[in-house]
Scaffold this motif. Structure first.
Motif, PDB file in Angstrom:
ATOM      1  N   GLY A  75      39.808  13.236  57.729  1.00 13.70           N
ATOM      2  CA  GLY A  75      40.885  13.291  56.744  1.00 13.70           C
ATOM      3  C   GLY A  75      40.622  14.216  55.576  1.00 13.70           C
ATOM      4  O   GLY A  75      39.548  14.805  55.428  1.00 13.70           O
ATOM      5  N   LEU A  76      41.654  14.350  54.704  1.00 15.25           N
ATOM      6  CA  LEU A  76      41.611  15.193  53.498  1.00 15.25           C
ATOM      7  C   LEU A  76      41.089  16.594  53.814  1.00 15.25           C
ATOM      8  O   LEU A  76      40.205  17.132  53.125  1.00 15.25           O
ATOM      9  N   ASP A  77      41.661  17.213  54.829  1.00 15.14           N
ATOM     10  CA  ASP A  77      41.176  18.528  55.257  1.00 15.14           C
ATOM     11  C   ASP A  77      41.369  19.596  54.194  1.00 15.14           C
ATOM     12  O   ASP A  77      40.544  20.510  54.071  1.00 15.14           O
ATOM     13  N   ILE A  78      42.459  19.508  53.431  1.00 12.91           N
ATOM     14  CA  ILE A  78      42.694  20.493  52.367  1.00 12.91           C
ATOM     15  C   ILE A  78      41.701  20.285  51.234  1.00 12.91           C
ATOM     16  O   ILE A  78      41.020  21.218  50.793  1.00 12.91           O
ATOM     17  N   VAL A 162      25.634  32.655  44.373  1.00 14.11           N
ATOM     18  CA  VAL A 162      26.642  33.393  43.617  1.00 14.11           C
ATOM     19  C   VAL A 162      26.424  33.074  42.140  1.00 14.11           C
ATOM     20  O   VAL A 162      26.214  31.909  41.773  1.00 14.11           O
ATOM     21  N   SER A 163      26.436  34.094  41.298  1.00 10.58           N
ATOM     22  CA  SER A 163      26.302  33.890  39.854  1.00 10.58           C
ATOM     23  C   SER A 163      27.273  32.799  39.415  1.00 10.58           C
ATOM     24  O   SER A 163      28.455  32.830  39.747  1.00 10.58           O
ATOM     25  N   LEU A 164      26.787  31.828  38.664  1.00 13.78           N
ATOM     26  CA  LEU A 164      27.612  30.676  38.317  1.00 13.78           C
ATOM     27  C   LEU A 164      28.895  31.033  37.571  1.00 13.78           C
ATOM     28  O   LEU A 164      29.951  30.481  37.882  1.00 13.78           O
ATOM     29  N   PRO A 165      28.879  31.925  36.601  1.00  9.22           N
ATOM     30  CA  PRO A 165      30.155  32.278  35.964  1.00  9.22           C
ATOM     31  C   PRO A 165      31.167  32.840  36.961  1.00  9.22           C
ATOM     32  O   PRO A 165      32.365  32.550  36.882  1.00  9.22           O
ATOM     33  N   VAL A 166      30.686  33.653  37.902  1.00  9.58           N
ATOM     34  CA  VAL A 166      31.573  34.196  38.934  1.00  9.58           C
ATOM     35  C   VAL A 166      32.076  33.076  39.833  1.00  9.58           C
ATOM     36  O   VAL A 166      33.264  33.019  40.188  1.00  9.58           O
ATOM     37  N   LEU A 167      31.178  32.160  40.189  1.00 13.33           N
ATOM     38  CA  LEU A 167      31.561  31.064  41.071  1.00 13.33           C
ATOM     39  C   LEU A 167      32.550  30.128  40.385  1.00 13.33           C
ATOM     40  O   LEU A 167      33.500  29.650  41.019  1.00 13.33           O
ATOM     41  N   TYR A 168      32.362  29.863  39.104  1.00  9.63           N
ATOM     42  CA  TYR A 168      33.296  29.008  38.375  1.00  9.63           C
ATOM     43  C   TYR A 168      34.720  29.558  38.457  1.00  9.63           C
ATOM     44  O   TYR A 168      35.686  28.823  38.659  1.00  9.63           O
ATOM     45  N   SER A 169      34.849  30.868  38.278  1.00  7.40           N
ATOM     46  CA  SER A 169      36.164  31.486  38.345  1.00  7.40           C
ATOM     47  C   SER A 169      36.769  31.325  39.735  1.00  7.40           C
ATOM     48  O   SER A 169      37.956  31.013  39.879  1.00  7.40           O
ATOM     49  N   ARG A 174      40.402  28.479  43.665  1.00  4.24           N
ATOM     50  CA  ARG A 174      40.496  27.756  44.944  1.00  4.24           C
ATOM     51  C   ARG A 174      41.214  26.422  44.759  1.00  4.24           C
ATOM     52  O   ARG A 174      41.998  26.009  45.618  1.00  4.24           O
ATOM     53  N   VAL A 175      40.976  25.733  43.643  1.00  6.93           N
ATOM     54  CA  VAL A 175      41.690  24.488  43.373  1.00  6.93           C
ATOM     55  C   VAL A 175      43.181  24.755  43.267  1.00  6.93           C
ATOM     56  O   VAL A 175      44.005  23.995  43.810  1.00  6.93           O
ATOM     57  N   GLN A 180      48.642  24.279  45.877  1.00  8.39           N
ATOM     58  CA  GLN A 180      49.786  24.912  46.535  1.00  8.39           C
ATOM     59  C   GLN A 180      49.882  24.514  48.006  1.00  8.39           C
ATOM     60  O   GLN A 180      50.981  24.420  48.561  1.00  8.39           O
ATOM     61  N   MET A 181      48.744  24.250  48.637  1.00  4.60           N
ATOM     62  CA  MET A 181      48.719  23.901  50.058  1.00  4.60           C
ATOM     63  C   MET A 181      49.081  22.437  50.306  1.00  4.60           C
ATOM     64  O   MET A 181      49.282  22.039  51.452  1.00  4.60           O
ATOM     65  N   GLY A 182      49.136  21.626  49.246  1.00  2.84           N
ATOM     66  CA  GLY A 182      49.524  20.239  49.413  1.00  2.84           C
ATOM     67  C   GLY A 182      48.443  19.218  49.126  1.00  2.84           C
ATOM     68  O   GLY A 182      48.499  18.085  49.626  1.00  2.84           O
ATOM     69  N   LEU A 183      47.478  19.580  48.288  1.00  4.93           N
ATOM     70  CA  LEU A 183      46.376  18.672  47.968  1.00  4.93           C
ATOM     71  C   LEU A 183      46.873  17.343  47.412  1.00  4.93           C
ATOM     72  O   LEU A 183      46.389  16.275  47.798  1.00  4.93           O
ATOM     73  N   VAL A 184      47.836  17.377  46.505  1.00  2.00           N
ATOM     74  CA  VAL A 184      48.304  16.141  45.862  1.00  2.00           C
ATOM     75  C   VAL A 184      48.941  15.208  46.889  1.00  2.00           C
ATOM     76  O   VAL A 184      48.669  14.000  46.903  1.00  2.00           O
TER      77      VAL A 184
END
Length: 323
Positions: A75-78, A162-169, A174-175, A180-184
């Motif tokens: 479950g919760l694939d998204i 991956v540099s953390l500041p870059v990864l945070y962005s 991605r969230v 948009q894909m239907g997470l909620v």
């Protein structure tokens, strides 16, 4: 606990070689048996571990064992960002979406089932690639009490960093895509006001954060609903970044310990993430990550010298983990 393990079977065990000594039989098999090879792909959330594991599996005769403690659940694939059938490219995946959502799947459970999966893969003359960000699972498998993994297998660890500041962005973006894909809607389907968020798939970042919104959405006005949802999304992003920071610190610790005894390599993929959205992003991934790690794995499989390397990377101080 119901666990689907249709693709995993126990390899037939050959009778041990025994030596009759004054104190009885001594099992010498672990000292004479050829150790099979296992590749680990590690990294913080969002660094491309699944992509790299699949790339490597298509270039070698390999299968993938999931070591993500949330993706192991059904479950919760998204929300859990599981690879799709198309993304798998026909590569068999083990321990991916097989555990019942409400079960308590521990590191010991993972060690037991992952060991079976590795045995099964090796028995078919294929290379196991263990990929995921749950470092407690990997540590339990490799270094756990009563584990003979190091006696049975030779390991190569690939750390996709991956540099953390870059990864945070990136994880923030991605969230937004997941929303948009239907997470909620996906979380709403399993919402239970009496749920235990410390157990099973409900531990996943994104489920407890949406609790207040889902409780209130039917009884408050539109403006308040929007406010609650925005707050939930911000919290999901913040907690995901905190998770990435914790994972980075733990992997960095393992790397500094393991690099003296294992084939251990750190690959800096920051450039790839800085190029996301550009036309040549896939070319950069191929050059910086896929091609270099393919060379590393080939050398590992060909029994070349054990070495720890850092590819295209600059040291990242722990202080960089602060947002």
């Amino acid at each position: 606990m119901k666990l689907s393990m249709s693709c995993v079977c126990r390899q037939a065990v050959q009778p041990p070689v025994n030596f009759q000594g004054s104190q009885g039989n001594i099992n010498l098999e672990p000292f004479f048996r050829r150790r099979d090879k296992v590749v680990f792909v590690m990294g913080a959330t969002g660094t491309g571990k699944s992509r790299l594991a699949i790339d490597l599996a298509t270039r070698f005769s390999a299968e993938i064992v999931n070591s993500d403690k949330i993706q192991v659940f059904k479950g919760l694939d998204i929300l859990t960002n599981k690879v799709t059938e198309e993304e798998c490219k026909g590569i068999p995946h083990h321990l991916l979406g097989v555990v019942e959502p409400g079960s308590n799947f521990t590191a010991k459970d993972f060690r037991n089932h992952a060991s079976l999966a590795v045995e099964s893969i090796v028995s078919r003359d294929r290379i196991p690639i263990i990929a995921g960000g749950s470092n407690s699972y990997i540590n339990a498998l490799v270094n756990g009490v009563d584990s003979d993994f190091q006696l049975r297998y030779e390991c190569c660890f690939l750390w996709v960093d991956v540099s953390l500041p870059v990864l945070y962005s990136f994880v923030s973006e991605r969230v937004d895509r997941m929303i948009q894909m239907g997470l909620v809607d996906e979380v709403r389907q399993i919402f239970d006001p009496e749920a235990d968020y410390s157990r099973g798939i409900r531990r996943a970042i994104g489920v407890p954060e949406l609790d207040q919104y889902l409780r209130a959405e039917g009884i408050v006005d539109e403006r308040t609903r929007v406010k609650y949802l925005e707050a939930a999304i911000d919290k999901i992003k913040d907690n995901t970044c905190k998770l990435a920071c914790r994972q980075y610190q733990k992997i960095n610790k393992f790397y500094n310990i393991w690099r003296w005894n294992w084939h251990t390599h750190r690959i800096d993929a920051s450039e790839v993430f800085l190029k996301r959205g550009h036309r040549n992003a896939d070319e950069v991934w191929e050059e910086v990550v896929a091609r270099s790690t393919t060379k590393i794995v080939r050398q590992f499989l060909n029994n070349e010298d054990r070495v720890a390397t850092t590819i295209n990377a600059t040291p990242l101080p722990i202080a960089a983990a602060s947002r």
